[in-house]
Design a protein around this motif. Structure first.
Motif, PDB file in Angstrom:
ATOM      1  N   THR A 127       0.850  -1.185   0.000  1.00 39.80           N
ATOM      2  CA  THR A 127       0.000   0.000   0.000  1.00 39.80           C
ATOM      3  C   THR A 127       0.889   1.240   0.000  1.00 39.80           C
ATOM      4  O   THR A 127       1.832   1.334   0.781  1.00 39.80           O
ATOM      5  N   VAL A 128       0.575   2.171  -0.895  1.00 39.91           N
ATOM      6  CA  VAL A 128       1.330   3.415  -1.011  1.00 39.91           C
ATOM      7  C   VAL A 128       0.419   4.571  -0.604  1.00 39.91           C
ATOM      8  O   VAL A 128      -0.688   4.712  -1.125  1.00 39.91           O
ATOM      9  N   LEU A 129       0.890   5.391   0.336  1.00 38.08           N
ATOM     10  CA  LEU A 129       0.172   6.619   0.675  1.00 38.08           C
ATOM     11  C   LEU A 129       0.666   7.713  -0.259  1.00 38.08           C
ATOM     12  O   LEU A 129       1.865   7.982  -0.336  1.00 38.08           O
ATOM     13  N   MET A 130      -0.268   8.364  -0.945  1.00 37.85           N
ATOM     14  CA  MET A 130       0.079   9.341  -1.965  1.00 37.85           C
ATOM     15  C   MET A 130      -0.423  10.718  -1.569  1.00 37.85           C
ATOM     16  O   MET A 130      -1.576  10.881  -1.178  1.00 37.85           O
ATOM     17  N   VAL A 131       0.444  11.727  -1.673  1.00 40.17           N
ATOM     18  CA  VAL A 131       0.022  13.116  -1.521  1.00 40.17           C
ATOM     19  C   VAL A 131       0.404  13.854  -2.799  1.00 40.17           C
ATOM     20  O   VAL A 131       1.429  13.565  -3.408  1.00 40.17           O
ATOM     21  N   GLY A 132      -0.442  14.795  -3.205  1.00 41.08           N
ATOM     22  CA  GLY A 132      -0.234  15.457  -4.485  1.00 41.08           C
ATOM     23  C   GLY A 132      -0.706  14.590  -5.641  1.00 41.08           C
ATOM     24  O   GLY A 132      -0.264  14.760  -6.781  1.00 41.08           O
ATOM     25  N   GLY A 133      -1.636  13.683  -5.364  1.00 37.94           N
ATOM     26  CA  GLY A 133      -2.065  12.711  -6.366  1.00 37.94           C
ATOM     27  C   GLY A 133      -3.000  13.240  -7.422  1.00 37.94           C
ATOM     28  O   GLY A 133      -3.261  12.540  -8.406  1.00 37.94           O
ATOM     29  N   THR A 134      -3.537  14.451  -7.258  1.00 31.29           N
ATOM     30  CA  THR A 134      -4.410  15.008  -8.289  1.00 31.29           C
ATOM     31  C   THR A 134      -3.673  16.001  -9.185  1.00 31.29           C
ATOM     32  O   THR A 134      -4.266  16.568 -10.104  1.00 31.29           O
ATOM     33  N   GLY A 135      -2.400  16.237  -8.918  1.00 33.10           N
ATOM     34  CA  GLY A 135      -1.611  17.135  -9.747  1.00 33.10           C
ATOM     35  C   GLY A 135      -1.265  16.499 -11.081  1.00 33.10           C
ATOM     36  O   GLY A 135      -1.510  15.305 -11.322  1.00 33.10           O
ATOM     37  N   ALA A 136      -0.653  17.284 -11.960  1.00 31.83           N
ATOM     38  CA  ALA A 136      -0.375  16.824 -13.322  1.00 31.83           C
ATOM     39  C   ALA A 136       0.537  15.606 -13.346  1.00 31.83           C
ATOM     40  O   ALA A 136       0.381  14.715 -14.184  1.00 31.83           O
ATOM     41  N   THR A 137       1.505  15.552 -12.443  1.00 26.64           N
ATOM     42  CA  THR A 137       2.395  14.390 -12.360  1.00 26.64           C
ATOM     43  C   THR A 137       1.861  13.353 -11.385  1.00 26.64           C
ATOM     44  O   THR A 137       1.947  12.150 -11.634  1.00 26.64           O
ATOM     45  N   GLY A 138       1.280  13.808 -10.292  1.00 28.67           N
ATOM     46  CA  GLY A 138       0.808  12.898  -9.266  1.00 28.67           C
ATOM     47  C   GLY A 138      -0.230  11.909  -9.759  1.00 28.67           C
ATOM     48  O   GLY A 138      -0.184  10.719  -9.421  1.00 28.67           O
ATOM     49  N   ARG A 139      -1.180  12.380 -10.561  1.00 27.06           N
ATOM     50  CA  ARG A 139      -2.208  11.436 -11.022  1.00 27.06           C
ATOM     51  C   ARG A 139      -1.634  10.384 -11.968  1.00 27.06           C
ATOM     52  O   ARG A 139      -2.125   9.258 -12.026  1.00 27.06           O
ATOM     53  N   LEU A 140      -0.558  10.752 -12.683  1.00 25.54           N
ATOM     54  CA  LEU A 140       0.113   9.763 -13.530  1.00 25.54           C
ATOM     55  C   LEU A 140       0.829   8.716 -12.681  1.00 25.54           C
ATOM     56  O   LEU A 140       0.852   7.532 -13.030  1.00 25.54           O
ATOM     57  N   LEU A 141       1.387   9.148 -11.558  1.00 25.20           N
ATOM     58  CA  LEU A 141       2.026   8.192 -10.653  1.00 25.20           C
ATOM     59  C   LEU A 141       0.992   7.260 -10.040  1.00 25.20           C
ATOM     60  O   LEU A 141       1.228   6.053  -9.917  1.00 25.20           O
ATOM     61  N   VAL A 142      -0.158   7.797  -9.670  1.00 26.60           N
ATOM     62  CA  VAL A 142      -1.232   6.938  -9.148  1.00 26.60           C
ATOM     63  C   VAL A 142      -1.577   5.864 -10.180  1.00 26.60           C
ATOM     64  O   VAL A 142      -1.696   4.676  -9.855  1.00 26.60           O
TER      65      VAL A 142
END
Length: 240
Positions: free
Chosen positions: A2-17
């Motif tokens: 399980t990965v906790l993600m912050v900044g996940g709705t940003g231009a790069t963050g959502r790609l990482l998700v």
């Protein structure tokens, strides 16, 4: 994992998700709104959203969200607007990194939690000899004084480098330094170096956001790659 993600709705963050989900990982994303991730919610059972601003969550809440996570990823950044650049919070990224590390340590995990931070090639790794042209050093000092987001990115990486270090019992980290970010639709060939091969301020390279996401996802999920870069600040460029 399980990965906790912050900044996940940003231009790069959502790609990482997306990259993490494609690899079969479970993602908990702390978001203010589901923008950018709402479509994934309908098709990805491994994605869960935690609604709220990280700066407003209590330490106890953060600790609860971190519990059971094998990794933390941050693609936090300041909005590209006058308010986003100069308004509060000035230390958005640094404070988030500091508080997330404190939340991880609170649980004393059996094995170190991996922390991947998206940083910037404009920041220097002070553990290495990274010589810079005089003009670059002068511009960097001006940016740190005049642009709060740059100073925030520098301070966030410095927290990991100096306060967590390379021998922490509970946290391992990598600060990924892309150069000038651009949007592309598919992963392409890229190169990763321990230090910049060009001046980010005087002779910037290019790094696509999706390549940053691909590299960060690989870091968090591939043991050999993580061991290669942990405790370091790799720089990523699109291959010419």
């Amino acid at each position: 994992m399980t990965v906790l993600m912050v900044g996940g709705t940003g231009a790069t963050g959502r790609l990482l998700v997306q990259q993490l989900l494609q690899r079969g990982e479970r993602v908990r994303a702390i978001v203010r709104t589901p923008d950018g991730l709402s479509e994934l919610l309908d098709t990805q059972p491994n994605l869960s959203l935690i609604y709220g601003s990280i700066s407003e969550l209590s330490d106890a809440e953060l600790a609860a969200y971190v519990e059971g996570c094998g990794a933390v990823a941050s693609c936090l950044g300041h909005r590209v607007s006058f308010r986003g650049m100069f308004g509060p919070p000035r230390r958005l990224v640094t404070d988030a990194v500091r508080r997330l590390c404190r939340a991880v340590r609170r649980h004393r995990p059996d094995r170190p939690v991996r922390f991947a931070l998206m940083n910037t090639a404009g920041n220097r790794n002070r553990d290495l000899d990274e010589p810079l042209p005089f003009l670059h050093r002068l511009l960097e000092r001006l940016l740190r004084g005049l642009l709060p987001p740059h100073a925030d990115n520098v301070a966030a990486a410095e927290f990991l480098r100096t306060r967590i270090g390379r021998r922490d019992e509970y946290i391992e980290w990598v600060a990924v330094r892309p150069d000038a970010l651009r949007d592309e639709t598919a992963v392409s060939a890229y190169d990763v170096y321990p230090s910049p091969t060009r001046s980010a301020l005087l002779d910037a390279g290019a790094t696509s956001r999706i390549n940053v996401a691909h590299f960060m996802a690989r870091l968090l999920t591939e043991e050999a790659l993580w061991n290669r870069w942990k405790g370091q600040m790799p720089v990523i460029y699109n291959r010419d």
